[in-house]
Scaffold this motif. Structure first.
Motif, mmCIF file in Angstrom:
data_model
loop_
_atom_site.group_PDB
_atom_site.id
_atom_site.type_symbol
_atom_site.label_atom_id
_atom_site.label_comp_id
_atom_site.label_asym_id
_atom_site.label_seq_id
_atom_site.Cartn_x
_atom_site.Cartn_y
_atom_site.Cartn_z
ATOM 1 N N ASP A 6 39.220 6.746 -47.761
ATOM 2 C CA ASP A 6 39.907 6.760 -49.046
ATOM 3 C C ASP A 6 41.056 5.766 -48.940
ATOM 4 O O ASP A 6 41.711 5.684 -47.900
ATOM 5 N N THR A 7 41.333 5.004 -49.981
ATOM 6 C CA THR A 7 42.382 3.989 -49.929
ATOM 7 C C THR A 7 43.742 4.515 -50.377
ATOM 8 O O THR A 7 44.735 3.810 -50.280
ATOM 9 N N ARG A 33 47.389 6.617 -44.372
ATOM 10 C CA ARG A 33 46.118 6.315 -45.040
ATOM 11 C C ARG A 33 44.974 6.465 -44.048
ATOM 12 O O ARG A 33 45.158 6.351 -42.845
#
Length: 182
Positions: A100-101, A81
């Motif tokens: 971004d998750t 991630r």
């Protein structure tokens, strides 16, 4: 920019300048299992700094938005991630962190950061964008018990701006990359 610290924590990036073009030539980092970190064997990467984009924004322009695009993939599903993606002025991080998750895919995908009329929580002048110290710092981490390799193909920046003659866009890739400890 800060100097690389070979004894500091964070996985190293290899062949950083491979990320200058969308050409299947990758810079990569190998991430250890989550929370394992000893010097360059770590679950998180060091910062990959990209700068010297060579922008030529006119001096009478108003900066409307800045979008960073990164193309890459992970060797293991549901493992890597984003941790940090920030812009730089004069080589120093400024503004908001916009990671971004969602985990990176095992297939090469392109992600856009700062979409819309986003200035990343700060103001910008044409001179700051045109300066070689304008850039991107990117860092990721492994949140699994696997040992994934993250491969990054290209970093690019799109700047939209307005002048008295109209609205324009410049898209470019960096000329220099550096791997930095925190």
């Amino acid at each position: 920019p800060p100097l690389t610290c070979n004894a500091c924590a964070g996985a190293l990036w290899n062949q950083e300048n491979n990320a200058q073009a969308l050409d299947n030539q990758y810079t990569e980092t190998t991430l250890m299992p989550y929370l394992f970190c000893f010097q360059s064997l770590c679950y998180r990467s060091r910062y990959l700094g990209a700068n010297s984009f060579g922008m030529t924004i006119p001096s009478d322009a108003t900066i409307n938005s800045i979008v960073v695009s990164i193309s890459g993939y992970s060797s293991h599903p549901f493992s890597v991630r984003d941790s940090t993606i920030r812009l730089t002025k004069a080589y120093n991080m400024v503004g908001n962190n916009l990671p971004d998750t969602v985990s990176w895919s095992t297939q090469d995908v392109n992600r856009n950061y700062g979409v819309g009329s986003n200035l990343w929580g700060t103001t910008w002048t044409p001179a700051e964008i045109n300066d070689p110290g304008f850039g991107v710092f990117y860092k990721n981490y492994n949140h699994s018990d696997s040992v994934p390799v993250f491969k990054l193909d290209v970093v690019s920046v799109t700047v939209q701006y307005t002048t008295p003659q109209g609205t324009f866009t410049q898209i470019t890739t960096p000329k220099q990359f550096h791997s930095h400890y925190n």
